[in-house]
Every structure is written in C-alpha cells, then in structure tokens.
Design a protein around this motif. Structure first.
Motif, PDB file in Angstrom:
ATOM      1  N   ASP A   1      -3.260  -2.559  -5.718  1.00  0.00           N
ATOM      2  CA  ASP A   1      -2.667  -2.890  -4.655  1.00  0.00           C
ATOM      3  C   ASP A   1      -3.214  -4.378  -4.447  1.00  0.00           C
TER       4      ASP A   1
ATOM      5  N   ARG B   1      -7.421  -1.031  -5.301  1.00  0.00           N
ATOM      6  CA  ARG B   1      -6.894  -1.934  -4.265  1.00  0.00           C
ATOM      7  C   ARG B   1      -7.794  -3.093  -4.315  1.00  0.00           C
TER       8      ARG B   1
ATOM      9  N   SER C   1       0.869  -1.264  -0.083  1.00  0.00           N
ATOM     10  CA  SER C   1       0.034  -0.236  -0.184  1.00  0.00           C
ATOM     11  C   SER C   1       0.711   1.192  -0.072  1.00  0.00           C
TER      12      SER C   1
END
Ligand code: T5A
Ligand code: NA
Length: 205
Positions: free
Chosen positions: A94, A39, A18
């Motif tokens: 991510d 993400r 992250s």
C-alpha cells in the motif's frame, strides 16, 4: 525457488488503496498463493512513528528531512521484503516510492529529480496499480481532510506528478467503480504477474 512478485498500489488520498490491498491479499491467499500485505509509511518503526506524528500534525519538520525519513522507512524494510520475496511470497504494498516522489514534489521548491534520488536502488515493483480517482469524489469519502496533504489543491498537484512517473509496469484502474469491480480487475492482472515470468535478479528503482 520461484520468487514472489512485488505489487504496489498507488493513488491520491482516499482512492481506495488500503481496501484493494486487503482484498487482493485475501484473494491470492484463498487461491493457495503465498501473499502478504505491507504499507508505507509503516508507522510501527521508530522512523515510522515520527512520520506518523508529522502526518497527524502533532509535530513540524523541515520538508527535505521528512522526505528522507519516508525513504528511510522503505529502506529499513528492504531486508524483510527481500527475505519474503526470495521465499516465494508475493508482497502487496500500500504505497511505495512513487508516493514519496509525488507528494514531496507537490510542495513548493521541489522537483521530481531531487525527490527520486533517495529511493534509487530500492527493489522495483513488478506491477503498480494506479487507482485513478476524481478528486471531488475523493473529498466525499470518509475522513478526508484530517491529515496533512489532504486538501484538494495539493492532491491535484500530486495527481499531476503521478502522471509524470507512470511507466510500462503501471495499470490504471478507475477508482470510481465499485470496490468489487475494481478488485476483480486487479486480481486478474495480479494473477498473470504472480504466475508469469518474474525477472531475476529483481530490477531496481
Ligand atoms: N506519503 C506517503 C508521503 O508523503 N511520502 C511517502 O513516501 C509515502 C509512502 C499517508 C500520507 O503519507 C503521504 C501520502 C499520504 O498523504 P497513508 O497512511 O497511506 O499515507 O494514508 P491513509 O490515510 O491511510 O490512506 P488514504 O487516504 O490514501 O486512503 P486509501 O487507502 O486510498 O483508501 P481506503 O481504502 O482507506 O478507502 C477510503 C474510504 O473510501 C471507501 C472506503 O470504504 C473508505 O471509507 N472506499 C470506497 N468507496 C466507494 N467506492 C469505492 N470503490 C471505494 N473504495 C474505498
Ligand atoms: Na490507506
């Protein structure tokens, strides 16, 4: 119009994904390139909220079922991803399907082949950064051990699975370096991909 690049960060828990995603997006934007962060799991959707409760150990779910939910969470975002990529925006993601496979296949009774099937057909990343961390070091980082899967034995199996998934699009980064050093290496490599020849139509997993 030139499409954006699909760039993914992968690695075991607490490897620094992250942190690096955030820095890469900021750096690309500062250089005037259209870039957005994403993400997985995306815990904001209906499916993602269920995944979030499962990870926070607020609910139990059968292992095959939760694997399919993680994959469904990627599929539900494909139209959004495709739209941004086609508009020329680079996506820095991510975790992606590789997490899905590496984590479920670390559970008893699962193999890589079965785990890969639900993600077949997803857009294939142009570049995958693998943040390679020493598991003892990961344990020392903030908050390790609170969510599901955050045990060193499980993470060791995850790492072995990642080793079997790597291909030519993967770049290994030593996650024990400083945040800034990792970022500089990642930015160099990412810029080459963003500015280079991107195959169209995109390949699929
Ligand atoms: N999962 C996920 C599945 O089972 N199937 C799937 O399909 C998918 C997509 C949640 C879980 O879901 C599983 C995998 C996971 O177990 P998540 O929401 O991405 O996935 O997990 P998070 O807990 O948010 O993130 P991680 O634990 O993976 O951490 P990161 O993102 O790798 O690390 P980061 O950047 O947050 O950094 C952690 C700490 O280390 C420090 C940071 O400041 C922070 O305190 N740090 C460093 N310290 C020293 N040196 C460096 N170079 C550092 N870089 C960061
Ligand atoms: Na993270």
């Amino acid at each position: 119009m030139r499409r954006g690049a699909l760039i993914v960060f992968e690695g075991c828990d607490r490897a620094g994904k992250s942190t690096q995603c955030r820095k890469l997006v900021e750096a690309l934007q500062a250089k005037g390139k259209a870039a957005e962060a994403m993400r997985f799991p995306d815990r904001t959707t209906v499916i993602g909220k269920t995944i979030g409760s499962y990870l926070e150990k607020k609910m139990e779910m059968q292992d095959n079922a939760v694997h399919l939910l993680f994959s469904a969470n990627r599929w539900e975002l494909v139209p959004y991803m495709q739209k941004l990529l086609n508009q020329g925006t680079t996506l820095v993601v991510d975790r992606y399907a590789y997490s899905g496979v590496a984590f479920t296949a670390a559970k008893q009774g699962f193999d890589l082949h079965w785990c890969k099937q639900p993600d077949v057909g997803l857009p294939k990343p142009d570049l995958v950064f693998f943040l390679d961390i020493n598991l003892e070091e990961a344990e020392q980082r903030d908050d390790f051990g609170e969510e599901r899967y955050e045990s060193t034995l499980f993470q060791k199996k995850v790492k072995d699975n990642y080793d079997q998934l790597k291909e030519s699009t993967w770049e290994f980064l030593d996650a024990s370096q400083s945040i800034e050093d990792i970022h500089c290496s990642a930015l160099d490599i990412a810029e080459d991909i963003v500015d280079g020849e991107l195959c169209t139509p995109m390949e699929k997993l």
